[in-house]
Design an enzyme around this catalytic site. Structure first.
Site, short mmCIF file in Angstrom:
data_model
loop_
_atom_site.label_atom_id
_atom_site.label_comp_id
_atom_site.label_asym_id
_atom_site.label_seq_id
_atom_site.Cartn_x
_atom_site.Cartn_y
_atom_site.Cartn_z
N THR A 152 -10.52 -7.63 -5.58
CA THR A 152 -11.84 -7.63 -6.22
C THR A 152 -12.52 -6.27 -6.06
OG1 THR A 152 -12.64 -8.68 -4.17
CG2 THR A 152 -12.33 -10.12 -6.07
N GLU A 153 -12.04 -5.48 -5.08
CA GLU A 153 -12.61 -4.14 -4.85
C GLU A 153 -11.93 -3.06 -5.70
OE1 GLU A 153 -11.80 -6.22 -2.11
OE2 GLU A 153 -13.90 -6.84 -2.15
N ARG B 142 2.11 -5.12 5.99
CA ARG B 142 1.37 -4.12 5.22
C ARG B 142 2.12 -2.80 5.29
NH1 ARG B 142 -4.96 -2.96 4.46
NH2 ARG B 142 -4.71 -1.16 3.10
N ARG C 104 -0.93 8.91 -9.98
CA ARG C 104 -0.91 7.69 -9.18
C ARG C 104 -0.19 6.53 -9.89
NH1 ARG C 104 -4.11 7.13 -5.04
NH2 ARG C 104 -4.46 4.94 -5.51
N GLY D 27 -0.02 5.39 -4.37
CA GLY D 27 -0.69 6.64 -4.77
C GLY D 27 -0.15 7.83 -3.99
N ARG D 28 -0.04 7.66 -2.67
CA ARG D 28 0.44 8.76 -1.82
C ARG D 28 1.92 9.07 -2.10
NH1 ARG D 28 -1.31 6.07 3.50
NH2 ARG D 28 -1.55 4.34 2.05
N HIS E 164 2.52 3.38 -8.97
CA HIS E 164 2.38 1.94 -9.22
C HIS E 164 3.59 1.42 -10.02
CE1 HIS E 164 -1.48 1.96 -7.41
NE2 HIS E 164 -2.11 2.60 -8.39
N LEU F 143 11.90 -19.91 -5.02
CA LEU F 143 10.89 -19.06 -4.36
C LEU F 143 9.56 -19.18 -5.09
CD1 LEU F 143 10.22 -16.58 -2.38
CD2 LEU F 143 10.70 -15.14 -4.37
N ASP G 95 0.83 -1.21 0.00
CA ASP G 95 0.00 0.00 0.00
C ASP G 95 0.87 1.27 0.00
OD1 ASP G 95 -2.33 1.42 -0.04
OD2 ASP G 95 -2.89 1.01 2.04
N GLY G 96 0.31 2.34 -0.55
CA GLY G 96 0.97 3.64 -0.48
C GLY G 96 1.55 4.15 -1.79
C1 FPP Z 1 -2.03 0.11 -3.22
O1 FPP Z 1 -1.57 1.44 -3.24
C2 FPP Z 1 -1.46 -0.62 -4.32
C3 FPP Z 1 -2.19 -1.22 -5.31
C4 FPP Z 1 -3.66 -1.23 -5.35
C5 FPP Z 1 -1.53 -1.89 -6.44
C6 FPP Z 1 -0.28 -2.65 -6.13
C7 FPP Z 1 0.39 -2.93 -7.39
C8 FPP Z 1 1.72 -2.83 -7.63
C9 FPP Z 1 2.72 -2.54 -6.58
C10 FPP Z 1 2.27 -3.02 -8.98
C11 FPP Z 1 2.18 -4.35 -9.65
C12 FPP Z 1 2.57 -5.51 -8.87
C13 FPP Z 1 3.26 -6.59 -9.35
C14 FPP Z 1 3.21 -7.85 -8.61
C15 FPP Z 1 4.05 -6.58 -10.60
P1 FPP Z 1 -2.64 2.61 -3.35
O2 FPP Z 1 -2.84 2.92 -4.78
O3 FPP Z 1 -3.89 2.22 -2.62
O4 FPP Z 1 -1.89 3.77 -2.62
P2 FPP Z 1 -2.56 4.89 -1.73
O5 FPP Z 1 -3.20 4.20 -0.55
O6 FPP Z 1 -1.40 5.74 -1.33
O7 FPP Z 1 -3.55 5.62 -2.59
#
Ligand code: FPP
Length: 244
Positions: free
Chosen positions: A68-69, A190, A35, A25-26, A39, A133, A22-23
């Site tokens: 799924t959300e 997390r 955003r 986007g921020r 990613h 792995l 997580d994080g």
């Molecule tokens: C949450 O951050 C992250 C996601 C919903 C996507 C995670 C995906 C990746 C790290 C890239 C692809 C992964 C692989 C396995 C190649 P957020 O967007 O909710 O961030 P925020 O809470 O700061 O808005």
């Protein structure tokens, strides 16, 4: 520099580590970027963390890439994330294969685009005999959804007479989950500051140690991973029993 990495007890590395990344986007927002930039940087972290797990001796790594959300996010973010995932499989599978990584995607893959399904199939096929792995990537994954599809298939077995209701136990349910054959996570990390499970591996995380950090996923690295493992090594896991 590498403080926690050196402090680790190499005889007590968690077999299976699950991560909610997580994080992104921020992290991007802090830099005045879109955003998707976060990613994209998140994929770089995935690469680093896969290597870190190999180096530290973690045998299974499960990553929550798309829930799924997550379909509720703006269309351009959803399609951007899907593109990044397909790109990851198409460009990185050969390298991961050479490093002995076995790729498995968990989630409702059948609902993804045909292009995504093909990339996933190729990556899984190519790496299926590896054992350094296990890299389990959750895409269109929801823990409740996983349990519902398991219950539904078991119910069908009962209806068809191939399963007796008395036979249904925890082990059998485990066989109907996407993670069939993979031992449960020992440690769940997390990033990004929230302290929730967010529908990730809700059956499998029953006895996992949970570790949370404010670090945004793009800034997560081997040292933060080692810090989490160090905390894990200093906890007492009792699995509901008494300390010995
Ligand atoms: C949450 O951050 C992250 C996601 C919903 C996507 C995670 C995906 C990746 C790290 C890239 C692809 C992964 C692989 C396995 C190649 P957020 O967007 O909710 O961030 P925020 O809470 O700061 O808005």
């Amino acid at each position: 520099m590498e403080k926690y990495v050196e402090l680790l007890d190499r005889q007590n590395i968690p077999h299976h580590v699950a991560m909610i990344m997580d994080g992104n986007g921020r992290w991007a927002k802090k830099r005045g970027m879109p955003r998707l930039f976060g990613h994209r940087q998140g994929v770089e972290t995935v690469e680093k963390i896969v290597r870190a797990c190999v180096k530290l001796g973690v045998k299974q790594l499960s990553l929550y890439a798309f829930s799924t959300e997550n379909w509720k996010r703006p269309q351009d973010e959803v399609s951007g994330l899907m593109r990044l995932l397909v790109e990851y499989f198409d460009k990185k599978t050969d390298q991961l294969n050479e490093e002995g990584v076995k790729i498995r995607v968990i989630g409702n893959v059948g609902a993804l685009s045909k292009v995504a399904q093909q990339s996933i199939f190729n990556a899984e096929e190519k790496t299926k005999n590896n054992d350094v792995l296990g890299l389990n990537i959750a895409i269109n994954y929801g823990g409740r959804d996983e349990i519902v599809q398991a219950v539904s298939r078991i119910a069908r077995g009962v209806q068809e007479g191939t399963i007796a209701p008395d036979e249904i136990n925890e082990e059998m349910v485990g066989q109907y989950l996407y993670t069939k054959g993979i031992p449960d996570p020992d440690l769940m990390i997390r990033t990004g500051g929230e302290k929730r499970i967010s529908n990730f591996l809700i059956w499998q995380l029953s006895y996992a140690e949970l570790w949370f950090t404010d670090v945004y996923w793009p800034d997560f690295d081997i040292e933060t991973l080692a810090q989490a493992i160090y905390a894990y090594q200093n906890r007492e896991r009792r699995f509901g029993g008494l300390s010995g």
